[in-house]
Design an enzyme around this catalytic site. Structure first.
Site, PDB file in Angstrom:
ATOM      1  N   CYS A 142       0.823  -1.210   0.000  1.00  0.00           N
ATOM      2  CA  CYS A 142       0.000   0.000   0.000  1.00  0.00           C
ATOM      3  C   CYS A 142       0.863   1.268   0.000  1.00  0.00           C
ATOM      4  CB  CYS A 142      -0.989  -0.015   1.160  1.00  0.00           C
ATOM      5  SG  CYS A 142      -2.352   1.168   0.945  1.00  0.00           S
ATOM      6  N   HIS A 235      -4.295  -4.522  -0.006  1.00  0.00           N
ATOM      7  CA  HIS A 235      -4.079  -5.168   1.284  1.00  0.00           C
ATOM      8  C   HIS A 235      -4.579  -6.610   1.256  1.00  0.00           C
ATOM      9  CE1 HIS A 235      -2.802  -1.697   3.704  1.00  0.00           C
ATOM     10  NE2 HIS A 235      -3.667  -0.986   3.012  1.00  0.00           N
ATOM     11  N   GLU A 237      -3.399  -8.852   2.889  1.00  0.00           N
ATOM     12  CA  GLU A 237      -3.225  -9.385   4.241  1.00  0.00           C
ATOM     13  C   GLU A 237      -4.416  -9.092   5.151  1.00  0.00           C
ATOM     14  OE1 GLU A 237      -2.046  -5.116   4.805  1.00  0.00           O
ATOM     15  OE2 GLU A 237      -1.946  -6.619   3.200  1.00  0.00           O
TER      16      GLU A 237
END
Length: 305
Positions: A142, A235, A237
């Site tokens: 990011c 993102h 994750e």
């Protein structure tokens, strides 16, 4: 093989409840294995949440990983207890004396500032320079992806008229790359950002390769140096409830907050989030560890150049 992570890290108990096998350092030292050394520079405000998100993904590999956490000397986080930082994190000045097989640099809530106006920019520039010769492969996530592209290749970022907020379809371009081994023709990635990087700027530099993109959210993954650098604009994750938490937090503060796109069932925030990215997130991190870290790093870690 499980991860080696610091004793008493909160993520250990959280992940054990999810049936994910992790191993603290005390037990790991009894195994005669050269683990892959991974360092995480965690710039996110909720450190414990981000630690858990990343360790969850890194656990999806048969290789043993030794995970360390790096912090900046020039920045003191406001949302994480100082005791947690002192127990589990080390300054860059200490870790710079080591070499690492892999590194992850997270996003940060500073994207609306010019890079040079971020108070820890000078220290981050030092880290970006150190990474070139001390880490085999690095994931920039990011804001860190935008910052890394700017520092290493002069790629600017641009403000968006409206926040990119939701889960968007992504399309691999270079499907034969090992990072996409096992991927479908489309995968999904959460985004939460106010700025963007333009494809036309990236294509001007022959050292950079756009390897995944979206008609909605733009460039999603850029690769450089044959996989020693990956810049991920979203993102993968994120946990299932991360965008929900962000939406409800901001909605209580402002009245101009949009519902995250393609996230809730039937796009109704009264419904549960529909998780569409987790399988590919696990696959991407496993492919990164296997093909760009394990298969590329020298056995003698001091030989990394």
């Amino acid at each position: 093989m499980p991860l080696r992570i610091p004793d008493r890290l909160p993520a250990i108990d959280i992940l054990k409840q999810e049936n994910i096998f992790v191993m603290d350092n005390t037990r790991a030292h009894t195994q005669d294995i050269r683990p892959l050394k991974i360092v995480i520079l965690n710039l996110m405000p909720l450190k414990i949440t981000t630690e858990t998100d990343l360790i969850r993904l890194l656990s999806n590999t048969p290789l043993q990983l030794e995970v360390s956490f790096m912090k900046l000397k020039s920045h003191t986080p406001k949302n994480t207890p100082i005791e947690h930082m002192m127990m589990f994190y080390k300054d860059f000045d200490i870790l710079r004396k080591q070499k690492f097989d892999g590194m992850i640099i997270t996003g940060a809530p500073v994207e609306q500032f010019a890079f040079e106006d971020v108070k820890y920019w000078d220290e981050l520039r030092e880290i970006f320079e150190w990474v070139k010769t001390n880490v085999t492969s690095t994931l920039y996530i990011c804001w860190a992806a935008q910052a890394g592209l700017y520092y290493h290749y002069g790629i600017p970022k641009y403000p968006l008229g409206k926040k990119m907020f939701g889960v968007y379809p992504q399309y691999p371009i270079s499907t034969r790359l090992p990072i996409f081994r096992g991927f479908d023709d489309v995968f999904y990635m959460p985004h939460s950002r106010h700025t963007t990087t333009k494809k036309e700027d990236i294509l001007k530099d022959p050292r950079l390769q756009v390897i995944a993109e979206s008609p909605d959210s733009g460039v999603s993954i850029v690769m450089a140096r044959e996989g020693r650098e990956f810049f991920i604009t979203g993102h993968l994750e994120y946990a299932p409830n991360t965008l929900d938490n962000e939406y409800r937090r901001d909605k209580d503060i402002r009245d101009d907050v949009d519902v995250p796109k393609n996230y809730y069932l039937d796009n109704n925030p009264d419904n549960q989030p529909l998780v569409t990215w987790r399988a590919h997130a696990n696959l991407l991190y496993a492919n990164w560890i296997n093909y760009y870290v394990y298969q590329q790093t020298p056995y003698n870690i001091d030989d990394i150049r």
